[in-house]
Design an enzyme around this catalytic site. Structure first.
Site, PDB file in Angstrom:
ATOM      1  N   ASP A 137      -0.998 -12.326   5.560  1.00 32.29           N
ATOM      2  CA  ASP A 137      -1.327 -12.017   6.952  1.00 32.29           C
ATOM      3  C   ASP A 137      -1.467 -13.282   7.796  1.00 32.29           C
ATOM      4  O   ASP A 137      -1.479 -13.203   9.033  1.00 32.29           O
ATOM      5  CB  ASP A 137      -2.658 -11.259   7.041  1.00 32.29           C
ATOM      6  CG  ASP A 137      -2.570  -9.839   6.518  1.00 32.29           C
ATOM      7  OD1 ASP A 137      -1.484  -9.240   6.599  1.00 32.29           O
ATOM      8  OD2 ASP A 137      -3.598  -9.326   6.033  1.00 32.29           O
ATOM      9  N   LYS A 180       8.590   3.077   3.559  1.00 31.73           N
ATOM     10  CA  LYS A 180       7.329   3.820   3.437  1.00 31.73           C
ATOM     11  C   LYS A 180       7.633   5.301   3.242  1.00 31.73           C
ATOM     12  O   LYS A 180       7.320   6.142   4.091  1.00 31.73           O
ATOM     13  CB  LYS A 180       6.465   3.600   4.679  1.00 31.73           C
ATOM     14  CG  LYS A 180       6.068   2.159   4.924  1.00 31.73           C
ATOM     15  CD  LYS A 180       5.275   1.567   3.767  1.00 31.73           C
ATOM     16  CE  LYS A 180       3.922   2.230   3.620  1.00 31.73           C
ATOM     17  NZ  LYS A 180       3.084   1.542   2.605  1.00 31.73           N
ATOM     18  N   HIS A 214       3.213 -11.143   6.494  1.00 28.26           N
ATOM     19  CA  HIS A 214       2.961  -9.723   6.231  1.00 28.26           C
ATOM     20  C   HIS A 214       2.808  -8.959   7.539  1.00 28.26           C
ATOM     21  O   HIS A 214       1.876  -9.211   8.305  1.00 28.26           O
ATOM     22  CB  HIS A 214       1.691  -9.602   5.387  1.00 28.26           C
ATOM     23  CG  HIS A 214       1.362  -8.209   4.958  1.00 28.26           C
ATOM     24  ND1 HIS A 214       0.179  -7.601   5.293  1.00 28.26           N
ATOM     25  CD2 HIS A 214       2.055  -7.319   4.213  1.00 28.26           C
ATOM     26  CE1 HIS A 214       0.145  -6.392   4.766  1.00 28.26           C
ATOM     27  NE2 HIS A 214       1.273  -6.198   4.101  1.00 28.26           N
ATOM     28  N   ARG A 215       3.753  -8.069   7.804  1.00 22.83           N
ATOM     29  CA  ARG A 215       3.786  -7.342   9.080  1.00 22.83           C
ATOM     30  C   ARG A 215       3.781  -8.334  10.246  1.00 22.83           C
ATOM     31  O   ARG A 215       3.259  -8.060  11.318  1.00 22.83           O
ATOM     32  CB  ARG A 215       2.621  -6.356   9.183  1.00 22.83           C
ATOM     33  CG  ARG A 215       2.531  -5.414   7.989  1.00 22.83           C
ATOM     34  CD  ARG A 215       1.325  -4.489   8.051  1.00 22.83           C
ATOM     35  NE  ARG A 215       1.044  -3.952   6.714  1.00 22.83           N
ATOM     36  CZ  ARG A 215      -0.035  -3.260   6.381  1.00 22.83           C
ATOM     37  NH1 ARG A 215      -0.950  -2.974   7.298  1.00 22.83           N
ATOM     38  NH2 ARG A 215      -0.221  -2.833   5.150  1.00 22.83           N
ATOM     39  N   GLU A 231       7.765  -9.668   6.571  1.00 23.94           N
ATOM     40  CA  GLU A 231       7.723  -8.399   5.842  1.00 23.94           C
ATOM     41  C   GLU A 231       7.368  -7.321   6.844  1.00 23.94           C
ATOM     42  O   GLU A 231       6.541  -7.545   7.731  1.00 23.94           O
ATOM     43  CB  GLU A 231       6.672  -8.471   4.733  1.00 23.94           C
ATOM     44  CG  GLU A 231       6.565  -7.237   3.851  1.00 23.94           C
ATOM     45  CD  GLU A 231       5.575  -6.188   4.367  1.00 23.94           C
ATOM     46  OE1 GLU A 231       5.511  -5.103   3.768  1.00 23.94           O
ATOM     47  OE2 GLU A 231       4.864  -6.462   5.365  1.00 23.94           O
ATOM     48  N   GLU A 266      10.123  -2.848   3.688  1.00 23.64           N
ATOM     49  CA  GLU A 266       9.468  -1.908   2.782  1.00 23.64           C
ATOM     50  C   GLU A 266       9.681  -0.481   3.274  1.00 23.64           C
ATOM     51  O   GLU A 266       9.323  -0.149   4.398  1.00 23.64           O
ATOM     52  CB  GLU A 266       7.973  -2.202   2.669  1.00 23.64           C
ATOM     53  CG  GLU A 266       7.275  -1.222   1.733  1.00 23.64           C
ATOM     54  CD  GLU A 266       5.783  -1.415   1.624  1.00 23.64           C
ATOM     55  OE1 GLU A 266       5.106  -0.468   1.182  1.00 23.64           O
ATOM     56  OE2 GLU A 266       5.283  -2.501   1.986  1.00 23.64           O
ATOM     57  N   HIS A 320       3.501   0.849   9.676  1.00 15.60           N
ATOM     58  CA  HIS A 320       3.056   0.966   8.286  1.00 15.60           C
ATOM     59  C   HIS A 320       2.640   2.375   7.898  1.00 15.60           C
ATOM     60  O   HIS A 320       3.052   2.904   6.863  1.00 15.60           O
ATOM     61  CB  HIS A 320       1.898   0.003   8.017  1.00 15.60           C
ATOM     62  CG  HIS A 320       1.347   0.102   6.635  1.00 15.60           C
ATOM     63  ND1 HIS A 320       0.334   0.969   6.283  1.00 15.60           N
ATOM     64  CD2 HIS A 320       1.691  -0.549   5.492  1.00 15.60           C
ATOM     65  CE1 HIS A 320       0.072   0.854   4.994  1.00 15.60           C
ATOM     66  NE2 HIS A 320       0.879  -0.070   4.490  1.00 15.60           N
ATOM     67  N   ASP A 367       7.432  -2.663   7.586  1.00 18.51           N
ATOM     68  CA  ASP A 367       7.476  -1.322   7.014  1.00 18.51           C
ATOM     69  C   ASP A 367       8.294  -0.405   7.916  1.00 18.51           C
ATOM     70  O   ASP A 367       8.216  -0.512   9.141  1.00 18.51           O
ATOM     71  CB  ASP A 367       6.057  -0.752   6.905  1.00 18.51           C
ATOM     72  CG  ASP A 367       5.098  -1.734   6.241  1.00 18.51           C
ATOM     73  OD1 ASP A 367       5.107  -1.810   5.011  1.00 18.51           O
ATOM     74  OD2 ASP A 367       4.348  -2.432   6.968  1.00 18.51           O
TER      75      ASP A 367
END
Length: 242
Positions: A229, A111, A7-8, A34, A109, A49, A36
């Protein structure tokens, strides 16, 4: 096999949505990352993000009010500056160029559920195609409009329904939207819903699963992937179930 998406990147231990974070996720054995995307004033797709730079950099203001040249001067090391030193906000192209030399998957993703970015979907699709990453990419967004647009512009690239709660029969909703996966908040999806969704050939990739108990429980349910994370923690626990 339950896949692991950082995640990120490895946001639990490195500054989120930065190259050091993505590289750390890869080093730890994640199957994918992943991230954003937002857009600058001069139309550059950047990886961050929030709609503003306030939380994760030493700057302030909306991403859309910066040119990329201005944005690149901000320090995105966030709370990890002692570990990493100065970190830039990367462009999506920078990340894709690096990722194209690996075997990693990528969940992008959009945003744009709060801030509308004209042409964001088109630019992201162009970049994914430039690096030949169509088969390794998943598009997701809280904006159904954005996901429908991605599906129409690039039917060959996977799309996923991203949501927190409130979707009672997600496999039907996913089929209605024409997406092949759901990305729910893990706290709000029950085991029977996971099973029924998988039985309907819709992938299930919950976010953001960080604690060991949840990782172990979801792994035993046979979910398609976790978004976490802490890729190292997920690798250790989910490899036990492989």
């Amino acid at each position: 096999m339950t896949l692991i998406f950082g995640h990120r990147g490895a946001a639990g231990t490195f500054p989120e949505n930065t190259m050091p974070s993505f590289q750390e996720a890869a080093r730890l054995g994640a199957d994918g990352i992943e991230l954003d995307v937002q857009m600058t004033k001069d139309g550059t797709v950047v990886v961050i993000h929030d709609e503003t730079v306030d939380r994760t950099t030493n700057g302030s203001g909306a991403v859309l009010d910066y040119t990329y040249d201005e944005l690149s001067k901000l320090d995105a090391s966030h709370t990890f500056s002692e570990k990493t030193g100065f970190c830039t906000i990367p462009t999506l192209e920078e990340v894709l160029h690096w990722l194209s030399k690996t075997e990693l998957l990528i969940n992008i993703e959009f945003k744009n559920n709060k801030q509308k970015y004209r042409g964001l979907e088109e630019e992201v699709i162009t970049l994914v195609r430039k690096y030949g990453l169509e088969s390794r990419t998943v598009f997701s967004s809280f904006s159904q409009t954005s996901i429908i647009k991605c599906r129409e512009l690039a039917p060959d690239i996977e799309t996923a329904l991203l949501y927190k709660f409130g979707v009672r029969i997600p496999w039907l909703y996913a089929k209605r939207l024409g997406v092949s996966a759901i990305h729910p908040n893990y706290k709000y999806i029950a085991a029977p819903v996971i099973w029924l969704t998988l039985l309907n050939n819709i992938a299930v990739r919950p976010y953001t699963v960080n604690d060991e108990e949840s990782l172990r429980k979801l792994g035993k349910l046979g979910i398609s992937a976790v978004i976490t994370d802490y890729p190292d923690r997920a690798v250790r626990i989910l490899r036990e179930n492989r």
